[in-house]
Design an enzyme around this catalytic site. Structure first.
Site, PDB file in Angstrom:
ATOM      1  N   GLU A   1       0.825  -1.215   0.000  1.00  0.00           N
ATOM      2  CA  GLU A   1       0.000   0.000   0.000  1.00  0.00           C
ATOM      3  C   GLU A   1       0.857   1.261   0.000  1.00  0.00           C
ATOM      4  OE1 GLU A   1      -4.318  -0.395   1.919  1.00  0.00           O
ATOM      5  OE2 GLU A   1      -2.946   0.605   3.268  1.00  0.00           O
TER       6      GLU A   1
ATOM      7  N   HIS B   1       7.237 -27.106  -0.963  1.00  0.00           N
ATOM      8  CA  HIS B   1       6.610 -28.245  -1.636  1.00  0.00           C
ATOM      9  C   HIS B   1       5.498 -27.798  -2.581  1.00  0.00           C
ATOM     10  CE1 HIS B   1       8.759 -31.232   0.884  1.00  0.00           C
ATOM     11  NE2 HIS B   1       8.899 -30.140   1.615  1.00  0.00           N
TER      12      HIS B   1
ATOM     13  N   LYS C   1     -14.525   0.472  -3.634  1.00  0.00           N
ATOM     14  CA  LYS C   1     -15.575   0.919  -2.703  1.00  0.00           C
ATOM     15  C   LYS C   1     -16.645   1.696  -3.453  1.00  0.00           C
ATOM     16  CE  LYS C   1     -12.437   1.501   1.193  1.00  0.00           C
ATOM     17  NZ  LYS C   1     -11.762   2.477   2.028  1.00  0.00           N
TER      18      LYS C   1
END
Ligand code: PA5
Length: 443
Positions: free
Chosen positions: A283, A304, A418
C-alpha cells in the site's frame, strides 16, 4: 535484530547499494523534517516515545476485558487489524484455542463472508464476550457491518447497559460514524491520531490494546521499537543503519529487474507478520504504476508448492528471509532401534537443527538459481524483538517509498472498489455512479 545483505551482492554490487547513500540521507531528512510527500502522516515515526503516557490506560482496559470475557472480538480491516494479529500469532502457543484459561482473541470485520459471520455468531452464543471495534475513518463497510451484527448480539445476550461496559472503540477523535456512535452510547474509546495511517498504526492503541488483551507485554514491545528508532535514526551511519541498508538494497535489486520480493519465514507463527508486511509495503509503494510486488511464503511448507517456481521460474524474484535464531522450546529427535524410516542420522538432534539446515540449504539453492537473498535474524520471538522488527520495517518503508519517488503514506487506489460496491448496493449519495455502472454492465 540483524540484517545481512551479502547474498544480494552477486546480483547487485556493494557499490551500487552504496550509491543510494545520498538519496537515503535525503529521504531520512524528509521523514525527520517532514518535508516530503505525505508529511501529514508521520506520527508513527516517534510513536515509541509518544505512546508511553497511554500505556497504563491501554493495559487497564485490557485487564478489564480479560477479567470479564471468555472471548474478545477484534473488529477491523487492513491496518486496523493486521498488526495486532501479526504480533498475537507470533507470540501465541500454536494451539492456543485449546487453552481454557485465557480469553480467546478472534477477528471480525476483515471480510464479508456470510458463513464466517454466522459461525462467529454461533461461537459467541451464550458466551461472555467483549468487542474492540477499530476503524480510523469510522466508516469502513466491513468492520461497520460486523460491529452492528455483534453489538446487537451482545446487547441481546447481556442487556444494553452491561454490553456498554464490554465495548471499546478505537477511532478518530471527532469524525466518522464510529465516533458518533461511541459518543452517543458512552463507550470507552481510544483515539487514532490524524497523523498516523492505518498500516503504520500497530504501535498505537490500534495494535496495543488487542495485544495487551492477548496477555502480551506492550511495554517491552514499545521498548524494542524505541531502541530500533534510535538505531535507524538519521545520525546512524549508512553502513550501520539497517533501515537505510534494506531500503537501499531492495531499490537496487528493483532497478536491476527484481520486481517481486518474497518475505520468507521458517516458522508458521510468522505467517501474519508477512501479511502485515505485505500491506505495509504494497500500500505504501504500489502506485503510479511502480513498486516492488510484496509476496510471501511459509517454508518449508511452501517449498513443496511454490519452491519449484522460486528455483526455476521467471527470474524477477528476490527473497527476504526472517530467521529466528532460537526457538522457545526444545524437541529432540528420538533414536529407533529398527530405523525402518531411515532417520537415525537425525537421532539426538534438535528439530530446529533440521529446520536451520533446510533454511541454509534453501538459501544456497535459491541464490544459485538466481534469487538474491536478504536475511533478517531475530534472536527469539518475544515482544521486544517484534517491536524492533516492526519499527525497522516501518522506517525502511518510509525511506524506500521516497527512494522510489512515490508518496508512501497515501492509498488512493483502495477507493475504486468501494465506489463500485456502494453504487451497486444503491447507497444514498451514489445515484449517478449507480446509473453509470449499471449501464456499463449491460454493454
Ligand atoms: O492502511 C490503511 O489505511 C488501510 O488499510 C486501513 O487501515 C483500512 O482500510 C481500514 O480503514 P479504517 O481504519 O478507516 O476502517
Amino acid at each position: 535484530m540483524k540484517l545481512n545483505i551479502e547474498k544480494a551482492y552477486g546480483f547487485v554490487s556493494a557499490e551500487a547499494v552504496k550509491a543510494y547513500m545520498p538519496q537515503v540521507e535525503e529521504s531520512q531528512k524528509k521523514l525527520v523534517e517532514g518535508t516530503g510527500a505525505g508529511n501529514d502522516f508521520l506520527g508513527w515515526l516517534t510513536l515509541p516515545e509518544d505512546i508511553r503516557p497511554q500505556l497504563a490506560d491501554i493495559q487497564a482496559t485490557a485487564d478489564l476485558l480479560r477479567k470479564e470475557c471468555e472471548v474478545i472480538v477484534c473488529i477491523g480491516i487492513g491496518g486496523s487489524y493486521l498488526g495486532a494479529k501479526a504480533v498475537i500469532e507470533a507470540l501465541s502457543n500454536s494451539f492456543e484455542w485449546l487453552n481454557a484459561d485465557k480469553p480467546k482473541i478472534v477477528y471480525a470485520g476483515q471480510n464479508i463472508g456470510e458463513d464466517y459471520l454466522y459461525e462467529l455468531q454461533e461461537l459467541l452464543r451464550g458466551k461472555r464476550f467483549g468487542i474492540i471495534c477499530i476503524s480510523k475513518s469510522g466508516t469502513t463497510t466491513e468492520p461497520a457491518l460486523a460491529f452492528r451484527l455483534l453489538k446487537t448480539q451482545l446487547e441481546e445476550q447481556e442487556g444494553k447497559e452491561a454490553a456498554r461496559q464490554l465495548i471499546v472503540c478505537i477511532t478518530d477523535k471527532s469524525r466518522g460514524a464510529l465516533r458518533t456512535l461511541a459518543n452517543k452510547e458512552g463507550y470507552k474509546t481510544f483515539v487514532i491520531e490524524d497523523n498516523i495511517g492505518g498500516r503504520f498504526s500497530v504501535l498505537s492503541p490500534v495494535g496495543l490494546l488487542p495485544i495487551a488483551c492477548a496477555g502480551f507485554n506492550i511495554e517491552k514491545l514499545i521498548d524494542g521499537a524505541a531502541d530500533m528508532e534510535q538505531l535507524c535514526g538519521i545520525d546512524t551511519p549508512f553502513e550501520q543503519n539497517p533501515a537505510a541498508q534494506y531500503a537501499a538494497v531492495r531499490n537496487a535489486l528493483y532497478a536491476g529487474g527484481k520486481r517481486t520480493e518474497l518475505l520468507v519465514n521458517f516458522h508458521p507463527k510468522l505467517h501474519y507478520i508477512a501479511e502485515w508486511w505485505k500491506q505495509l509495503y504494497g500500500e505504501s509503494e504500489g502506485k503510479e504504476h511502480k513498486g516492488i510486488f510484496p509476496a510471501s511464503v511459509d517454508f518449508t511448507t511452501d517449498l513443496h508448492s511454490m519452491g519449484q517456481y522460486i528455483q526455476d521460474g521467471e527470474r524477477h524474484l528476490f527473497e527476504t528471509v526472517i530467521s529466528v535464531a532460537e526457538p522457545d522450546n526444545t524437541v529432540l529427535f528420538p533414536y529407533d532401534e529398527e530405523n525402518l524410516d531411515g532417520l537415525n542420522f537425525l537421532a539426538g538432534k534438535r528439530v530446529d537443527e533440521v529446520n536451520k539446515m533446510a533454511e541454509l540449504g534453501t538459501m544456497l539453492a535459491h541464490v544459485d538459481g538466481g534469487v538474491p537473498n536478504l536475511k533478517i535474524t531475530i534472536e527469539r520471538l518475544n515482544e521486544y524483538n517484534l517491536g524492533s522488527l516492526i519499527y525497522f520495517f516501518e522506517r525502511a518503508c518510509g525511506i524506500s517509498g521516497y527512494l522510489l519517488g512515490v508518496n508512501p503514506f497515501n492509498q488512493p487506489g483502495v477507493e475504486a472498489y468501494k465506489k463500485n460496491m456502494f453504487a451497486l448496493l444503491d447507497k444514498p449519495g451514489y445515484e449517478a455512479e449507480s446509473a453509470a455502472i449499471r449501464q456499463k454492465l449491460q454493454k
